[in-house]
Design an enzyme around this catalytic site. Structure first.
Site, PDB file in Angstrom:
ATOM      1  N   GLU A  91      55.679  -7.705  35.483  1.00 60.10           N
ATOM      2  CA  GLU A  91      55.648  -9.161  35.320  1.00 60.10           C
ATOM      3  C   GLU A  91      54.368  -9.577  34.593  1.00 60.10           C
ATOM      4  O   GLU A  91      54.390 -10.391  33.664  1.00 60.10           O
ATOM      5  CB  GLU A  91      55.681  -9.882  36.676  1.00 60.10           C
ATOM      6  CG  GLU A  91      56.849  -9.517  37.577  1.00 60.10           C
ATOM      7  CD  GLU A  91      56.522  -8.368  38.518  1.00 60.10           C
ATOM      8  OE1 GLU A  91      55.965  -7.352  38.055  1.00 60.10           O
ATOM      9  OE2 GLU A  91      56.822  -8.477  39.711  1.00 60.10           O
ATOM     10  N   ARG A 225      47.685  15.410  34.987  1.00 63.88           N
ATOM     11  CA  ARG A 225      46.576  15.636  35.927  1.00 63.88           C
ATOM     12  C   ARG A 225      45.659  14.419  35.995  1.00 63.88           C
ATOM     13  O   ARG A 225      45.105  14.097  37.045  1.00 63.88           O
ATOM     14  CB  ARG A 225      45.749  16.850  35.487  1.00 63.88           C
ATOM     15  CG  ARG A 225      46.419  18.199  35.703  1.00 63.88           C
ATOM     16  CD  ARG A 225      45.479  19.316  35.281  1.00 63.88           C
ATOM     17  NE  ARG A 225      46.041  20.648  35.471  1.00 63.88           N
ATOM     18  CZ  ARG A 225      45.346  21.773  35.348  1.00 63.88           C
ATOM     19  NH1 ARG A 225      44.061  21.727  35.013  1.00 63.88           N
ATOM     20  NH2 ARG A 225      45.918  22.942  35.529  1.00 63.88           N
ATOM     21  N   ASP A 241      44.057  33.452  39.525  1.00 64.54           N
ATOM     22  CA  ASP A 241      43.681  32.712  38.305  1.00 64.54           C
ATOM     23  C   ASP A 241      42.264  32.148  38.338  1.00 64.54           C
ATOM     24  O   ASP A 241      41.715  31.812  37.286  1.00 64.54           O
ATOM     25  CB  ASP A 241      44.628  31.514  38.087  1.00 64.54           C
ATOM     26  CG  ASP A 241      46.036  31.924  37.708  1.00 64.54           C
ATOM     27  OD1 ASP A 241      46.247  33.128  37.458  1.00 64.54           O
ATOM     28  OD2 ASP A 241      46.913  31.046  37.665  1.00 64.54           O
ATOM     29  N   LEU A 245      41.548  23.440  37.732  1.00 67.80           N
ATOM     30  CA  LEU A 245      42.484  22.356  38.100  1.00 67.80           C
ATOM     31  C   LEU A 245      41.937  20.949  37.858  1.00 67.80           C
ATOM     32  O   LEU A 245      42.271  19.999  38.574  1.00 67.80           O
ATOM     33  CB  LEU A 245      42.954  22.502  39.555  1.00 67.80           C
ATOM     34  CG  LEU A 245      43.685  23.808  39.893  1.00 67.80           C
ATOM     35  CD1 LEU A 245      44.207  23.773  41.329  1.00 67.80           C
ATOM     36  CD2 LEU A 245      44.818  24.097  38.929  1.00 67.80           C
ATOM     37  N   ARG A 248      41.472  17.665  31.662  1.00 68.88           N
ATOM     38  CA  ARG A 248      40.557  17.780  30.511  1.00 68.88           C
ATOM     39  C   ARG A 248      41.290  17.441  29.217  1.00 68.88           C
ATOM     40  O   ARG A 248      42.509  17.591  29.136  1.00 68.88           O
ATOM     41  CB  ARG A 248      40.013  19.217  30.426  1.00 68.88           C
ATOM     42  CG  ARG A 248      39.377  19.710  31.718  1.00 68.88           C
ATOM     43  CD  ARG A 248      38.809  21.116  31.566  1.00 68.88           C
ATOM     44  NE  ARG A 248      39.801  22.128  31.245  1.00 68.88           N
ATOM     45  CZ  ARG A 248      40.507  22.805  32.156  1.00 68.88           C
ATOM     46  NH1 ARG A 248      40.371  22.544  33.448  1.00 68.88           N
ATOM     47  NH2 ARG A 248      41.367  23.729  31.780  1.00 68.88           N
ATOM     48  N   GLU A 308      51.576  22.591  41.347  1.00 67.02           N
ATOM     49  CA  GLU A 308      51.510  23.411  40.120  1.00 67.02           C
ATOM     50  C   GLU A 308      52.058  24.816  40.300  1.00 67.02           C
ATOM     51  O   GLU A 308      52.472  25.450  39.362  1.00 67.02           O
ATOM     52  CB  GLU A 308      50.051  23.516  39.667  1.00 67.02           C
ATOM     53  CG  GLU A 308      49.602  22.375  38.799  1.00 67.02           C
ATOM     54  CD  GLU A 308      49.005  22.827  37.465  1.00 67.02           C
ATOM     55  OE1 GLU A 308      48.807  21.958  36.613  1.00 67.02           O
ATOM     56  OE2 GLU A 308      48.735  24.031  37.274  1.00 67.02           O
TER      57      GLU A 308
HETATM   58  N1  NDP Z   1      52.859  29.350  34.866  1.00 68.90           N
HETATM   59  C1  NDP Z   1      52.623  28.509  35.848  1.00 68.90           C
HETATM   60  O1  NDP Z   1      53.039  27.345  35.829  1.00 68.90           O
HETATM   61  C2  NDP Z   1      51.836  28.954  37.023  1.00 68.90           C
HETATM   62  C3  NDP Z   1      51.674  30.289  37.282  1.00 68.90           C
HETATM   63  N2  NDP Z   1      51.030  30.691  38.389  1.00 68.90           N
HETATM   64  C4  NDP Z   1      50.988  32.121  38.661  1.00 68.90           C
HETATM   65  O2  NDP Z   1      51.662  32.359  39.889  1.00 68.90           O
HETATM   66  C5  NDP Z   1      51.152  33.534  40.476  1.00 68.90           C
HETATM   67  C6  NDP Z   1      50.934  33.271  41.949  1.00 68.90           C
HETATM   68  O3  NDP Z   1      52.165  32.979  42.582  1.00 68.90           O
HETATM   69  P1  NDP Z   1      52.421  33.458  44.071  1.00 68.90           P
HETATM   70  O4  NDP Z   1      52.059  34.893  44.173  1.00 68.90           O
HETATM   71  O5  NDP Z   1      53.791  33.065  44.436  1.00 68.90           O
HETATM   72  O6  NDP Z   1      51.324  32.691  44.909  1.00 68.90           O
HETATM   73  P2  NDP Z   1      51.083  31.168  45.304  1.00 68.90           P
HETATM   74  O7  NDP Z   1      50.067  30.565  44.436  1.00 68.90           O
HETATM   75  O8  NDP Z   1      52.395  30.484  45.451  1.00 68.90           O
HETATM   76  O9  NDP Z   1      50.405  31.328  46.722  1.00 68.90           O
HETATM   77  C7  NDP Z   1      51.080  32.030  47.733  1.00 68.90           C
HETATM   78  C8  NDP Z   1      50.210  32.053  48.949  1.00 68.90           C
HETATM   79  O10 NDP Z   1      50.114  30.750  49.455  1.00 68.90           O
HETATM   80  C9  NDP Z   1      50.121  30.786  50.880  1.00 68.90           C
HETATM   81  N3  NDP Z   1      51.237  29.927  51.272  1.00 68.90           N
HETATM   82  C10 NDP Z   1      51.094  28.638  51.631  1.00 68.90           C
HETATM   83  N4  NDP Z   1      52.270  28.113  51.927  1.00 68.90           N
HETATM   84  C11 NDP Z   1      53.183  29.064  51.752  1.00 68.90           C
HETATM   85  C12 NDP Z   1      54.580  29.079  51.905  1.00 68.90           C
HETATM   86  N5  NDP Z   1      55.272  28.020  52.322  1.00 68.90           N
HETATM   87  N6  NDP Z   1      55.245  30.215  51.612  1.00 68.90           N
HETATM   88  C13 NDP Z   1      54.566  31.294  51.215  1.00 68.90           C
HETATM   89  N7  NDP Z   1      53.224  31.338  51.067  1.00 68.90           N
HETATM   90  C14 NDP Z   1      52.536  30.223  51.333  1.00 68.90           C
HETATM   91  C15 NDP Z   1      50.228  32.231  51.286  1.00 68.90           C
HETATM   92  O11 NDP Z   1      48.906  32.683  51.462  1.00 68.90           O
HETATM   93  P3  NDP Z   1      48.084  32.604  52.833  1.00 68.90           P
HETATM   94  O12 NDP Z   1      48.133  33.979  53.419  1.00 68.90           O
HETATM   95  O13 NDP Z   1      46.732  32.214  52.394  1.00 68.90           O
HETATM   96  O14 NDP Z   1      48.723  31.605  53.729  1.00 68.90           O
HETATM   97  C16 NDP Z   1      50.787  32.907  50.059  1.00 68.90           C
HETATM   98  O15 NDP Z   1      50.383  34.230  49.916  1.00 68.90           O
HETATM   99  C17 NDP Z   1      49.865  33.849  39.737  1.00 68.90           C
HETATM  100  O16 NDP Z   1      50.094  34.975  38.917  1.00 68.90           O
HETATM  101  C18 NDP Z   1      49.599  32.637  38.872  1.00 68.90           C
HETATM  102  O17 NDP Z   1      49.014  32.979  37.653  1.00 68.90           O
HETATM  103  C19 NDP Z   1      50.509  29.822  39.270  1.00 68.90           C
HETATM  104  C20 NDP Z   1      50.600  28.476  39.044  1.00 68.90           C
HETATM  105  C21 NDP Z   1      51.304  27.921  37.904  1.00 68.90           C
HETATM  106  N1  AOF Z   2      49.761  29.489  32.965  1.00 70.71           N
HETATM  107  C1  AOF Z   2      50.021  28.196  32.803  1.00 70.71           C
HETATM  108  C2  AOF Z   2      49.638  27.234  33.734  1.00 70.71           C
HETATM  109  N2  AOF Z   2      48.984  27.622  34.831  1.00 70.71           N
HETATM  110  C3  AOF Z   2      48.372  26.718  35.787  1.00 70.71           C
HETATM  111  O1  AOF Z   2      47.130  26.238  35.288  1.00 70.71           O
HETATM  112  C4  AOF Z   2      46.084  26.703  36.139  1.00 70.71           C
HETATM  113  C5  AOF Z   2      44.801  26.852  35.377  1.00 70.71           C
HETATM  114  O2  AOF Z   2      44.229  25.600  35.278  1.00 70.71           O
HETATM  115  P1  AOF Z   2      42.783  25.379  34.666  1.00 70.71           P
HETATM  116  O3  AOF Z   2      41.866  26.428  35.266  1.00 70.71           O
HETATM  117  O4  AOF Z   2      42.391  24.005  35.069  1.00 70.71           O
HETATM  118  O5  AOF Z   2      42.901  25.535  33.183  1.00 70.71           O
HETATM  119  C6  AOF Z   2      46.647  27.964  36.715  1.00 70.71           C
HETATM  120  O6  AOF Z   2      46.011  28.407  37.873  1.00 70.71           O
HETATM  121  C7  AOF Z   2      48.031  27.522  37.017  1.00 70.71           C
HETATM  122  O7  AOF Z   2      48.081  26.661  38.135  1.00 70.71           O
HETATM  123  N3  AOF Z   2      49.927  25.929  33.491  1.00 70.71           N
HETATM  124  C8  AOF Z   2      50.576  25.533  32.378  1.00 70.71           C
HETATM  125  O8  AOF Z   2      50.834  24.329  32.189  1.00 70.71           O
HETATM  126  N4  AOF Z   2      50.933  26.448  31.465  1.00 70.71           N
HETATM  127  C9  AOF Z   2      50.694  27.776  31.624  1.00 70.71           C
HETATM  128  O9  AOF Z   2      51.026  28.557  30.735  1.00 70.71           O
END
Ligand code: NDP
Ligand code: AOF
Length: 401
Positions: A91, A225, A241, A245, A248, A308
């Protein structure tokens, strides 16, 4: 978008419409006996356009809202929409646009998809702007659950403005159905981010993942973000990683507004992890329950969170039905192995599959970002809102508005 209406109920350019159970998902614009409110064809057309305008905004802590002002002759004069938390409401946007070109809105009708707000949040109350503009009629679709019992409509009426509601109620409820649900559940609005390869991998076998996305996708992600309240990852992502986060720009400079950085999981976060930063915005959520994580964030004022990753975290939010908006950055890249985007949703049979629909808001359902596709989706609507928004449902907006 055509509002549901029956032509047979038109008379002398006006429609006779009954607002049946106005605040339920079953609300329909039906010609019938009962509570009778008349909306002109011009008002109906303006509401259709307001709903369309609303779609231009981004989803999040605030609802999508559109507004159209029509003159006494029914002509549309100006339209506005809301561009996200902290920016002008629809509005106020329409009124500001009119003022910018010297358009006098006195005696006009404001048609808006949500009840004008009555409160001072990050922006001034819309009721005040409407009264000051000399607008004499307001037509809105649905009540704003954020306002207390005597909301914006009451304030406008007390100022002598004729207020009617319910036109386009079905469509306006559907437009923001996830937002209404999040408000009623007293939890943040949840956007899920997946940056994946064509074969749905978010990291390679050796854990490398930077970057799967194109620079344009990364820039888009940093834009999000910069407007959300919090970003959330699992402890494993922090271990693998060591992400910052932060929001930027392309040159790496921090955005003016930074999200809270939340890490979910039971393990301790290493003291030297980059996520701590030096701004006090990092939080550890020592839980594996997504409901609990959201309630911790909500109680500290977070109203929009972007989840994420990684796969375990993405899967847990999706399996719990806690995702309101899904943004997938799809890179034309194949890995063939590595970390899958999702690692189980508890679904074993096709009829139980989660169904999603394309979301046309905020730039559309499919966009090209460099070499990537950006897919924008929202949960498919199964049934009418079980719990229609009520004023009592929500606490005053904190993160939004
Ligand atoms: N391309 C992308 O968009 C992104 C890629 N990545 C990639 O993903 C990979 C990590 O994924 P992943 O291994 O699945 O790990 P996550 O980042 O999903 O973390 C998993 C950990 O979180 C905790 N946790 C909290 N809540 C839960 C739940 N409900 N279920 C299970 N675990 C839970 C556990 O640890 P605890 O024992 O501490 O409780 C578990 O080991 C990395 O290689 C990273 O680079 C990550 C983000 C974005
Ligand atoms: N690899 C990947 C992502 N990865 C996400 O971005 C985080 C890194 O953030 P920063 O350290 O702030 O640059 C990483 O840990 C994961 O959560 N994101 C994306 O949009 N595209 C990508 O290909």
């Amino acid at each position: 978008m055509a509002l549901k209406r029956r032509k047979s109920c038109r008379f002398q350019g006006r429609q006779l419409l009954r607002i049946g159970s106005r605040m339920t998902g079953a609300a329909k614009l039906q010609p019938d006996a009962g509570v009778v409110t008349a909306f002109s064809a011009a008002e109906t057309g303006a509401m259709e356009d307001a709903l369309r305008a609303a779609l231009e905004g981004p989803r999040g802590a605030n609802p999508l809202v559109g507004a159209v002002v029509i003159g006494p002759d029914g002509r549309q004069l100006v339209s506005g929409h809301h561009r996200g938390a902290g920016t002008a409401h629809a509005e106020a946007d329409a009124i500001a646009q009119a003022a910018a070109v010297g358009l006098d809105l006195s005696g006009c009708t404001m048609v808006v998809t949500l009840e004008p707000c009555n409160h001072v949040g990050r922006t001034g109350p819309c009721t005040e702007a409407i009264i000051a503009a000399g607008i004499t009629d307001v037509v809105y679709a649905v009540d704003d659950p954020h306002d207390p019992a005597a909301g914006g409509a009451a304030t406008l009426r007390a100022a002598g403005i004729r207020v009617r509601s319910g036109l386009g109620a079905d469509e306006a409820l559907d437009l923001n159905r996830q937002w209404f649900e999040a408000v009623a559940a007293k939890r943040p609005f949840v956007t899920l981010h997946i940056a994946q390869t064509l074969d749905a991998r978010i990291a390679a076998e050796d854990g490398t993942s930077q970057w799967i996305s194109s620079p344009e996708s990364l820039a888009d992600n940093h834009g999000i973000r910069g407007r959300i309240d919090a970003i959330l990852v699992g402890t494993q992502t922090v271990m693998v990683d060591n992400p910052r986060l932060t929001a930027r720009d392309a040159a790496g400079n921090p955005a003016s507004k930074q999200p809270v950085r939340a890490v979910m999981g039971l393990r301790a976060i290493p003291e030297d992890a980059a996520i701590h930063g030096d701004d006090g915005l990092a939080v550890h959520l020592p839980t594996r329950d997504p409901h609990e994580a959201l309630s911790m964030l909500y109680s500290s004022g977070i109203r929009h969170v972007m989840v994420e990753g990684g796969s375990s975290i993405l899967s847990s939010f999706l399996a719990a039905g806690l995702v309101d908006e899904l943004i997938v950055y799809l890179a034309p890249t194949l890995l063939g192995s590595g970390t899958p985007a999702l690692n189980g949703l508890g679904i074993t049979s096709l009829p139980d599959a989660q169904q999603w629909e394309w979301d046309a808001s905020d730039g559309g359902a499919v966009r090209t970002l460099g070499r990537d596709l950006r897919l924008h989706l929202r949960p498919q609507r199964h049934v009418a809102l079980d719990h229609p928004p009520t004023r009592a449902a929500a606490e005053p907006a904190q993160g939004g508005y």
